[in-house]
Design an enzyme around this catalytic site. Structure first.
Site, PDB file in Angstrom:
ATOM      1  CG  ASP A  92      -1.885   1.108   1.293  1.00 42.20           C
ATOM      2  OD1 ASP A  92      -2.436   1.446   0.232  1.00 42.20           O
ATOM      3  OD2 ASP A  92      -2.116   1.652   2.389  1.00 42.20           O
ATOM      4  CG  HIS A 136       0.954   0.896  -9.091  1.00 44.91           C
ATOM      5  ND1 HIS A 136       0.438   0.565  -7.852  1.00 44.91           N
ATOM      6  CD2 HIS A 136       0.041   1.729  -9.664  1.00 44.91           C
ATOM      7  CE1 HIS A 136      -0.723   1.161  -7.681  1.00 44.91           C
ATOM      8  NE2 HIS A 136      -0.992   1.878  -8.767  1.00 44.91           N
ATOM      9  CG  LEU A 150       9.059 -17.747   0.719  1.00 41.10           C
ATOM     10  CD1 LEU A 150       8.755 -17.549   2.201  1.00 41.10           C
ATOM     11  CD2 LEU A 150       9.645 -16.470   0.127  1.00 41.10           C
TER      12      LEU A 150
END
Length: 206
Positions: free
Chosen positions: A16, A33, A127
């Site tokens: 965000d 972005h 992961l």
């Protein structure tokens, strides 16, 4: 010296603040972005090095469709670009990628890129990297309830058998990441303290 044994097993990140960062810098929102995408790459890399086993990143919410088509289209183009540039690294680092949310409604090139990544990393054992795309916590819970209701209607499930575990199993996380614990830690990169419809069920004790 960091003690890897004390690291949270599952960290969730709400990506965000990209638009506000871009505004402060006087650059287009898509530049923000792109900076967020670069930050995501670093988060994945460092999470793996720190020994975190599960990482869930909120990349695009069901509410993000309300943004301008130019911005939405640009975000998906960045996603395709990220896959093209980082897939080899994900494979080399034994990262397994899963998508939470209905990604099939995304543009065709983005869907193809994601499915290429999912297929290429499906057998990796390192992961677990979950990307929440076209994801909303309320939508996820609604889908789970409808699925359970259908099972009851079809006679495959008794109402009294609808437990927390049964609901858990019907959520995106239960379907695509069943071996993951709920996130112990949730980070919102802008510094705000709202969940914004992210992992509402799973974050009860985060």
């Amino acid at each position: 010296m960091l003690n890897k044994e004390r690291m949270p097993e599952h960290v969730a990140v709400i990506m965000d603040g990209n638009g506000r960062w871009a505004k402060e810098k006087g650059v287009p929102r898509l530049v923000g972005h792109n900076a967020g995408m670069q930050a995501m790459k670093k988060i994945v890399d460092h999470s793996d090095k720190l020994g975190i086993k599960h990482l869930t990143v909120y990349a695009f919410s069901t509410e993000n469709w309300k943004r301008s088509m130019e911005e939405v289209s640009g975000i998906f183009k960045l996603l395709v670009k990220w896959v093209a540039s980082d897939l080899k690294g994900l494979i080399d680092n034994n990262v397994r990628v899963k998508v939470l949310g209905d990604y099939t409604v995304l543009p065709e090139d983005a869907v193809k890129s994601l499915e290429k990544t999912l297929e290429a990393t499906k057998d990796n054992t390192g992961l677990q990297f979950n990307i929440a795309l076209n994801y909303g916590g309320r939508d996820e819970i609604t889908r789970a309830v409808k699925s359970l209701a259908k099972k009851v209607k079809d006679g495959a499930l008794e109402p009294e058998d609808i437990t927390e575990d049964a609901i858990d199993a019907e959520l995106f996380t239960g379907v695509y990441n069943a071996d993951a614990p709920d996130p112990e830690l949730i980070i919102r990169t802008s510094g705000e303290l709202r969940l914004s419809n992210f992992l509402l069920w799973q974050s009860a004790y985060s």
